[in-house]
Design an enzyme around this catalytic site. Structure first.
Site, PDB file in Angstrom:
ATOM      1  N   GLU A 278       0.825  -1.202   0.000  1.00  0.00           N
ATOM      2  CA  GLU A 278       0.000   0.000   0.000  1.00  0.00           C
ATOM      3  C   GLU A 278       0.866   1.262   0.000  1.00  0.00           C
ATOM      4  O   GLU A 278       0.559   2.236  -0.695  1.00  0.00           O
ATOM      5  CB  GLU A 278      -0.934  -0.014   1.221  1.00  0.00           C
ATOM      6  CG  GLU A 278      -2.170   0.854   1.045  1.00  0.00           C
ATOM      7  CD  GLU A 278      -3.290   0.467   2.016  1.00  0.00           C
ATOM      8  OE1 GLU A 278      -3.682  -0.715   2.045  1.00  0.00           O
ATOM      9  OE2 GLU A 278      -3.759   1.337   2.757  1.00  0.00           O
ATOM     10  N   GLU A 281       2.162   1.679  -3.409  1.00  0.00           N
ATOM     11  CA  GLU A 281       1.105   2.182  -4.280  1.00  0.00           C
ATOM     12  C   GLU A 281       0.901   3.676  -4.070  1.00  0.00           C
ATOM     13  O   GLU A 281       0.767   4.448  -5.025  1.00  0.00           O
ATOM     14  CB  GLU A 281      -0.200   1.418  -4.010  1.00  0.00           C
ATOM     15  CG  GLU A 281      -1.329   1.807  -4.972  1.00  0.00           C
ATOM     16  CD  GLU A 281      -2.668   1.151  -4.628  1.00  0.00           C
ATOM     17  OE1 GLU A 281      -2.709   0.294  -3.725  1.00  0.00           O
ATOM     18  OE2 GLU A 281      -3.671   1.521  -5.273  1.00  0.00           O
ATOM     19  N   CYS A 298      -8.331  -1.911   3.811  1.00  0.00           N
ATOM     20  CA  CYS A 298      -8.329  -3.052   4.735  1.00  0.00           C
ATOM     21  C   CYS A 298      -9.719  -3.391   5.240  1.00  0.00           C
ATOM     22  O   CYS A 298      -9.978  -4.520   5.627  1.00  0.00           O
ATOM     23  CB  CYS A 298      -7.475  -2.762   5.958  1.00  0.00           C
ATOM     24  SG  CYS A 298      -5.832  -2.266   5.531  1.00  0.00           S
ATOM     25  N   SER A 318      -7.249   2.137  -2.598  1.00  0.00           N
ATOM     26  CA  SER A 318      -6.084   1.293  -2.866  1.00  0.00           C
ATOM     27  C   SER A 318      -6.545  -0.052  -3.415  1.00  0.00           C
ATOM     28  O   SER A 318      -7.558  -0.600  -2.967  1.00  0.00           O
ATOM     29  CB  SER A 318      -5.307   1.077  -1.568  1.00  0.00           C
ATOM     30  OG  SER A 318      -4.459  -0.031  -1.701  1.00  0.00           O
ATOM     31  N   LYS A 357     -16.020  -9.564   7.028  1.00  0.00           N
ATOM     32  CA  LYS A 357     -14.967 -10.413   6.466  1.00  0.00           C
ATOM     33  C   LYS A 357     -15.540 -11.700   5.883  1.00  0.00           C
ATOM     34  O   LYS A 357     -14.957 -12.287   4.980  1.00  0.00           O
ATOM     35  CB  LYS A 357     -13.927 -10.753   7.541  1.00  0.00           C
ATOM     36  CG  LYS A 357     -13.092  -9.555   8.004  1.00  0.00           C
ATOM     37  CD  LYS A 357     -11.969  -9.202   7.040  1.00  0.00           C
ATOM     38  CE  LYS A 357     -11.168  -7.998   7.530  1.00  0.00           C
ATOM     39  NZ  LYS A 357     -10.397  -7.361   6.444  1.00  0.00           N
ATOM     40  N   GLU A 360     -16.588 -10.666   2.585  1.00  0.00           N
ATOM     41  CA  GLU A 360     -15.383 -10.401   1.796  1.00  0.00           C
ATOM     42  C   GLU A 360     -14.769 -11.703   1.274  1.00  0.00           C
ATOM     43  O   GLU A 360     -14.402 -11.807   0.104  1.00  0.00           O
ATOM     44  CB  GLU A 360     -14.356  -9.647   2.656  1.00  0.00           C
ATOM     45  CG  GLU A 360     -13.118  -9.205   1.901  1.00  0.00           C
ATOM     46  CD  GLU A 360     -12.023  -8.693   2.837  1.00  0.00           C
ATOM     47  OE1 GLU A 360     -11.852  -9.245   3.938  1.00  0.00           O
ATOM     48  OE2 GLU A 360     -11.331  -7.740   2.450  1.00  0.00           O
ATOM     49  N   GLU A 365     -13.787 -11.870  -6.611  1.00  0.00           N
ATOM     50  CA  GLU A 365     -12.538 -11.182  -6.980  1.00  0.00           C
ATOM     51  C   GLU A 365     -11.389 -11.642  -6.094  1.00  0.00           C
ATOM     52  O   GLU A 365     -10.231 -11.418  -6.429  1.00  0.00           O
ATOM     53  CB  GLU A 365     -12.673  -9.662  -6.807  1.00  0.00           C
ATOM     54  CG  GLU A 365     -13.781  -9.004  -7.605  1.00  0.00           C
ATOM     55  CD  GLU A 365     -15.093  -9.008  -6.843  1.00  0.00           C
ATOM     56  OE1 GLU A 365     -15.076  -8.876  -5.612  1.00  0.00           O
ATOM     57  OE2 GLU A 365     -16.149  -9.166  -7.487  1.00  0.00           O
ATOM     58  N   CYS A 502     -11.174  -2.149  14.384  1.00  0.00           N
ATOM     59  CA  CYS A 502     -11.526  -3.576  14.479  1.00  0.00           C
ATOM     60  C   CYS A 502     -11.680  -4.046  15.925  1.00  0.00           C
ATOM     61  O   CYS A 502     -12.371  -5.030  16.178  1.00  0.00           O
ATOM     62  CB  CYS A 502     -10.474  -4.426  13.799  1.00  0.00           C
ATOM     63  SG  CYS A 502     -10.028  -3.806  12.187  1.00  0.00           S
TER      64      CYS A 502
END
Lengths: 576, 156
Positions: A278, A281, A298, A318, A357, A360, A365, A502
């Site tokens: 990251e 990037e 994240c 990102s 999550k 996710e 993807e 989190c």
């Protein structure tokens, strides 16, 4: 200062305090259900009623300010009868299946029933009958267990500012549900699970993946790997009555080994990897005129929010996968190759503080050659349930260490679990990459804490880099509107959907202790402070991973394995 | 017509919610999902919030009305005269529950609290026609009248 009497005790209270707050200040407990600290009182549930001298009716103490000379009884027999009746009526419109309920022994309705000594069914009658909403991969809604306190609705509307659920119909038919009762998966819900954390009963809960995990553990052909998120180690102990903020990393590792996992890795390794990718990037975007500001990626709740509401801004996010997805991708490529394992036989389980999550992990993807990077996600709470059923006495477990090589991590990764942590970790590495020099003081306290939006500017080699940290998805819209208008001064923005990050994720232990967020965060900062390496680029195993396998950060292979794409979900939802 | 409603009310003003829903129902006869979403966007509320309001009030309908609206009086006098049986008979005959519309969109069945015609209880009302001292036996005959009307229209 105002003087009043509560239960014949002289109490000094500040102007504007509610009776509830004044009573609490002298150790008098008044039960509440709809009350939410820091939000405007709704006074809906009436469980907090008290008797005030000179007033005809009982009044809700959560909503009534103290007055000079007030004489209050919080526990008169009239009050007790009123409260008991409310509880009895709630119970009689409830399934009463406590013995097989996921919230057994951690339920506010159960607690009230016990506290008010309810021993008979006085109001047996018709019960509401609503279907369970299992439409989402992360969460379940069971309106039959709902007591209509409205805390989930207020959390979703007023704190997260999503508005996926609301009260519908009225009277006996009242129900908290999604628009047109169509289910969470086609609503504005981002699956953050903050509603689960405030639900007094089991009306809101995660979708359990425990069965899939147990099946994989029992399957001799499967090579099972567990990884633990940074935030889980600071909270899991609470389920075993350890003080809030106890670091139980070593015990969790032992517990996971006893459950039968072949390897136990650390998502913190994935977090360090995320930082390298990251930060690289970000530097590329800054130096090559890429889309700025760049957002962190994240938090899958934030990603889902952006995909549903601001699809035209997805270029700002990102392309890095989140840490546990990176870890999963590396386990099924680099590690599999190194150990001579068939990636198809590897079953990766992420222990996460998060409900999104789960969603996710199921994203198409996030898989390579049709193999998902992560096969199952368990919340902190689900892992505790597995420990219990496996006969593991958690508090007596010895400590153990993570397996090599995907278990090594730095202090930068440890703080990923709290708001501002990803930003702090990224800046520690970005500073080094841009200037060639190490940051002298790695404690960037400006991005810590729990304000809604935190700002910080850092001078790197003569260029000022402006960053912002958004703590809670409810605070993100203003920042996004600035970008829409072309007025954003920021270069890099961290967004965490859950207030506090989190450590306060939707998969974390459920209780309403107000100090939880701060204490859990402190535990993570302590882990960071004690680490030998506190910057992601100092992770030795990570350096080896790049030398042996990935080559450079943001290399072709990194892009293939560690970066992802996003979807315009607004379009998908509109077409449904 | 519907476009005017959205022009009539300023954006991001929640106080107009109920008036807007009433106007839309006037146009469509009910509140279509698409329109509820548009209202939410217009006044700056969540869709779930607008849906919540629309389901709270009895005056709002979320499904299209049938061609004929049957109202069964469930007031005290009619109740004493067994209007519950009348309602059940209608529900059985039409195959729907109170508050629903038949699949052929011919009938919508509703209950009301009192029509002020207690002297001829039990009362039902279909469109502009009132039927007093109704018996369960009569129900098919009454419904047939409206079914026949529909057939006549379709032959024309």
């Amino acid at each position: 200062m105002i003087e009043l009497t509560i239960n014949d005790i002289k109490v000094k209270a500040e102007e504007g305090m509610t009776i509830l707050e004044a009573a609490k200040s002298v150790g008098i407990h008044i039960p509440t259900l709809c009350y939410m600290k820091d939000l405007f009182p709704s006074g809906a549930c009436r469980i907090c009623v008290v008797e005030v001298d000179g007033m005809r009716n009982l009044i809700p103490s959560c909503a009534y300010p103290v007055k000079e000379g007030m004489k209050i009884q919080t526990n008169s027999s009239r009050v007790r009868v009123a409260r008991k009746t409310i509880i009895e009526l709630l119970i009689e419109n409830h399934p009463q299946d406590c013995l097989i309920c996921v919230r057994n022994k951690n339920c506010e309705l159960q607690d009230l029933s016990e506290r008010y000594n309810i021993r008979e069914h006085r109001y047996v009658g018709e019960k509401k009958n609503h279907a369970i909403d299992i439409s989402s991969p992360s969460m379940e809604r069971d309106p039959a267990k709902c007591i209509l306190c409205g805390r989930c609705v207020r959390t979703c509307n007023e704190i997260q500012k999503i508005g996926a659920i609301d009260f519908t119909n009225r009277g006996f038919k009242s129900n908290v549900t999604t628009p047109f009762n169509k289910g969470l998966n086609v609503s504005d819900c981002i699956l953050c699970g903050q509603c689960i954390l405030v639900c007094p009963t089991a009306a809101l809960r995660e979708r359990s993946h425990a069965k899939e995990v147990v099946n994989a553990l029992n399957d001799k052909k499967k090579f099972t790997v567990a990884q633990i998120a940074p935030a889980v180690r600071a909270t899991l102990g609470e389920e075993y009555n350890l003080p809030i903020g106890t670091n139980v990393t070593g015990k969790i590792i032992t517990g996971l080994r006893r459950l039968g996992f072949d390897k136990v890795f650390d998502t913190n390794f994935g977090a360090d990897l995320t930082i390298i990718e990251e930060a690289t990037e970000l530097i590329n975007r800054l130096s090559n005129g890429g889309t700025i500001p760049m957002f962190t990626s994240c938090c899958p709740g934030w990603i889902k929010f952006a995909e549903q509401n601001y699809p035209h801004l997805l270029d700002h996010i990102s392309t890095c996968k989140s840490p546990h997805e990176m870890e999963g991708a590396i386990i099924k490529s680099y590690y599999a190759k190194k150990m001579g394992l068939n990636p198809e036989d590897i079953f990766v389980v992420s222990i996460m503080p998060c409900t999104v999550k789960k969603f996710e992990a199921s994203r198409p993807e996030l898989s390579e050659a049709k193999l998902p990077d992560v096969d199952a996600v368990l919340t902190t709470r689900e892992l505790v349930r597995l420990f219990k059923v496996a006969g593991i006495d958690f508090n007596d477990l010895p400590d153990d260490e993570f397996d090599d090589p995907l278990g090594e991590s730095t202090g930068a990764a440890a703080i990923f679990g709290t708001s501002g942590g990803v930003m702090e970790a990224a800046l520690r590495t970005a500073y080094f990459k841009l200037s060639g020099k190490e940051l002298e003081n790695v404690d960037l306290t400006d991005v810590r804490g729990f304000d809604g939006v935190k700002e910080y500017s850092v001078d790197i080699n003569g260029t000022t880099v402006n960053v912002a940290v958004v703590n809670g998805i409810g605070n993100v819209r203003g920042i996004l509107e600035q970008i829409e208008k072309g007025e954003s001064k920021y270069h890099f923005i961290e967004v965490m959907a859950c207030p506090g990050g989190c450590i306060n994720g939707g998969g974390q232990p459920i209780h309403q202790k107000p100090e939880k967020v701060e204490k859990r965060a402190r535990a993570l900062y302590e882990i960071d402070a004690k680490m030998k390496h506190r910057k992601s680029h100092e992770n030795e195993s990570l350096k080896k991973l790049y030398n042996e396998f990935l080559g450079e950060p943001n290399s072709h292979l990194s892009h293939e394995l560690l970066h992802t794409t996003y979807v315009n979900r607004k379009k998908i939802l509109e077409e449904l | 017509m519907e476009g005017n409603i959205f022009q009539k009310y300023p954006k991001n003003d929640r106080s107009n919610l109920i008036a807007m829903l009433q106007d839309l129902q006037e146009v469509y006869g009910y509140l279509p999902e698409e329109e509820i979403r548009k209202v939410a966007d217009h006044i700056g509320m969540s869709v779930s919030g607008v849906y919540g309001v629309a389901t709270f009030y009895n005056q709002f309908r979320l499904t299209p009305l049938g061609k004929n609206i049957i109202r069964v009086c469930r007031g005290t006098a009619c109740h004493v005269k067994n209007s519950a049986n009348i309602l059940t008979a209608l529900e059985n005959e039409l195959g729907i529950c109170a508050g629903q519309t038949t699949r052929d969109k011919l009938f919508t069945l509703e209950t009301v609290a009192c029509m002020g015609a207690c002297s001829i209880a039990p009362v039902i009302n279909i469109n502009d026609d009132y039927y007093g001292r109704v018996t369960v036996k009569e129900i098919p005959k009454i419904l047939n009248k409206y079914k026949k009307q529909e057939q006549a229209v379709s032959i024309e």
